[in-house]
Design a protein around this motif. Sequence first.
Motif, mmCIF file in Angstrom:
data_model
loop_
_atom_site.group_PDB
_atom_site.id
_atom_site.type_symbol
_atom_site.label_atom_id
_atom_site.label_comp_id
_atom_site.label_asym_id
_atom_site.label_seq_id
_atom_site.Cartn_x
_atom_site.Cartn_y
_atom_site.Cartn_z
ATOM 1 N N ASN A 189 140.288 42.361 -98.387
ATOM 2 C CA ASN A 189 140.891 43.546 -97.765
ATOM 3 C C ASN A 189 139.827 44.446 -97.145
ATOM 4 N N VAL A 190 138.730 44.635 -97.867
ATOM 5 C CA VAL A 190 137.638 45.469 -97.356
ATOM 6 C C VAL A 190 137.089 44.888 -96.059
ATOM 7 N N GLU A 191 136.911 43.584 -96.013
ATOM 8 C CA GLU A 191 136.352 42.958 -94.814
ATOM 9 C C GLU A 191 137.321 43.013 -93.635
ATOM 10 N N CYS A 192 138.621 42.850 -93.898
ATOM 11 C CA CYS A 192 139.612 43.020 -92.820
ATOM 12 C C CYS A 192 139.588 44.450 -92.293
ATOM 13 N N SER A 193 139.503 45.408 -93.214
ATOM 14 C CA SER A 193 139.511 46.819 -92.829
ATOM 15 C C SER A 193 138.221 47.221 -92.132
ATOM 16 N N ARG A 194 137.120 46.553 -92.448
ATOM 17 C CA ARG A 194 135.850 46.800 -91.743
ATOM 18 C C ARG A 194 136.055 46.638 -90.236
ATOM 19 N N TYR A 195 136.734 45.556 -89.846
ATOM 20 C CA TYR A 195 136.973 45.324 -88.419
ATOM 21 C C TYR A 195 137.843 46.430 -87.821
#
Length: 502
Positions: free
Chosen positions: A95-101
Amino acid sequence: MAEATQVPDVHSYPLGTSRPPLAVADLPEPEEVFKVRRLGPRELFKYALGPSLIALGISIGSGEWLLGPQAVGQFGFVGVGWVILISAVLQTFYNVECSRYVIATGEAPVVGWGRVPPGYLLWVPVSVFLVIFAFIAGGWAASAGQGVYALIHGEVAPSGAEEPRLWAIALLVLVFLIAAGAKRISRTLELANWVMVGTILVVLLVVAVLVVPWDIWWEGIRGFVTPAAPPEGITATQLGGLAGFTALASGLNWYVMGHYRDKGYGMGHRTGYISGLRGERQELLANGVTFPDTPANAARWKRWYRLLLIDMWGIFFVGAMLGMLLPTILMAHAVQVSGTVPTAAAVPTFVATALEPEYGPLMFYGMLLVGVLILFSTQLGIFEGMVRVSTDAAHGTSPRLRRMLEGDPRKFYYPFMLVLLVIIAVVLHLAVPVNLVQWSANMSNLGALFYPFLLIYLNRRLPRPARPRPWHYVLLVANVLFFGFFFVNFVADLIGDPLITF
């Protein structure tokens, strides 16, 4: 019409293929976005945190209320709990990596996937199809309908009864009315989930403390941290569903992360949001915006990334683990008290009916009400999420549609929500609710086979301050291996024999 956000035309930032380059502007400060002088603890909870609660509201009703308790009720904690813990850790990181984008570009993930070769003509329609195919079953609404029936009649609905399905459809209509009555849809969902999730966790905690013996508490906690083979007799579909819907929806979690754009996190402040019918029309940019690599922007990025980590690990992960522990120990106690184990059809109302003889009608109606609230919060997020993903995809990739909509995505959002409502109303007549949820969970695991690789492609091309560290890529690949295994085993079980039996 509200005044559009102005994006300085400094220069462009090419990213990927088949989509226009990103515009470039400075990152805003969080205080600018949330309109506060200083972002202290009070302002943090009042204004900055929230998108994780929408994800948590979805989470608690699938793995946490249905699949986890069913698995524990049938097979116990050991061998099930560690699957829950690993799934929750990997999904929160994903989730964190998706939200990073999202924070770095202001683009919803479904639009971002269109930048990955071979381009948007493949990845955007495939992504919309997968989300709708996974969640169209309406298992949560059907399960909530069973709870409403039991609340009204004081007994569990007979097998095949039509009335619970009608209540399920009524709850879907309520979701539409909530979205239609919003000024800013994401903010309305946040506030609704602050109330619902907070109430759910507090009530479950109080009830568990009062009625569940401490030896069951210990078994539940021990089960999370004890690596063990899955219990004998659990099927590939059950275990895959549990892995996929612990925390959220494994490989398809990205469909909820676009709320960080609408919240105004990072560059989402520059790209706009989907407003409700009661709100002023807002411009939603079809293309993203990113930031130049300067010391000032690098410092602002660290602040936004820190807010994201607090939101995801401090609220979503902790809430998901509590949301799994409390219902599963209640289920284990209900099995102990009643001397029976839950079937797929009985899971939504099992705890209420099993505990009533021991603790009286107040427990029966209280647990039914909590169950309905849990499952409604899930259906609220899922139903709106399907509509949101489809709206973002259509609006972001079709200039012709944008002209037809006159730049107002609401003209697509609300009619499409009504179409989905009718389709779900038909589909939820076709199977047992929990079986529908297990199907959705395993379809979510399918997304874990390739979306982490798409995310690696995109995130390594972000402006330097926003790029992940090398070990982040390792954990993304771990998502592929963990959830991908459960999907492959599910497919093998569906067409013949599973690769691994337990």
